[in-house]
Design a protein around this motif. Structure first.
Motif: not given
Length: 147
Positions: A8-15, A87-103
């Motif tokens: 199972v994988r969930r993801e959410l963009r966080i500002a 597994t939790i990955d925090v991926i920084g995006l170019d606009d200063g937000t991040s995508l957090v992926v939890y699987s």
């Protein structure tokens, strides 16, 4: 051969920048602040024992805490599981937000589905904590102000 595993994988963009999110996610002692149903935890070396709201201790082995890749991995070692990897990955995006992926990958498959539901709520709680927003409401409930 029938598989007894599920993923199972969930993801959410966080500002927020990845470093801000990692400060919470990357600290294994802070899981009770953002994961629903976890009321406490104890960390000793590569072992973390979370305590659920019903008082059940759930032992985990901490596998990866990588501050460069912003990756956190753990294995639930409780007898309910034949095998587990979170597994939790925090991926920084170019606009200063991040995508957090939890699987999560688990055997038996039903446990992956149970954890998967909680993972989605955990990401909303993490976002609320970091963005200072009102607590997340499920689609079936409304906040007192009607949101």
């Amino acid at each position: 051969m029938k598989s007894t595993r599920a993923s199972v994988r969930r993801e959410l963009r966080i500002a927020r920048p990845a470093a801000d999110i990692w400060a919470i996610v990357g600290d294994p002692a802070r899981i009770h602040e953002w994961f629903p149903g976890v009321t406490a935890c104890d960390v000793s070396g590569d072992t973390r024992v979370i305590t659920t709201g019903s008082g059940i201790p759930m032992p985990e082995q901490l596998l990866t805490i990588d501050p460069l890749q912003h990756r956190f991995q753990y294995r639930i070692t409780a007898p309910l599981f034949k095998e587990h990897l979170g597994t939790i990955d925090v991926i920084g995006l170019d606009d200063g937000t991040s995508l957090v992926v939890y699987s999560t990958d688990a055997d038996p498959a039903t446990m992956a589905l149970v954890i998967g539901g909680a993972m989605g709520q955990a990401l909303f709680r993490l976002r609320d904590l970091l963005e200072g927003t009102a607590p997340h409401c499920s689609p079936h409930t409304q906040a007192p102000d009607g949101r």
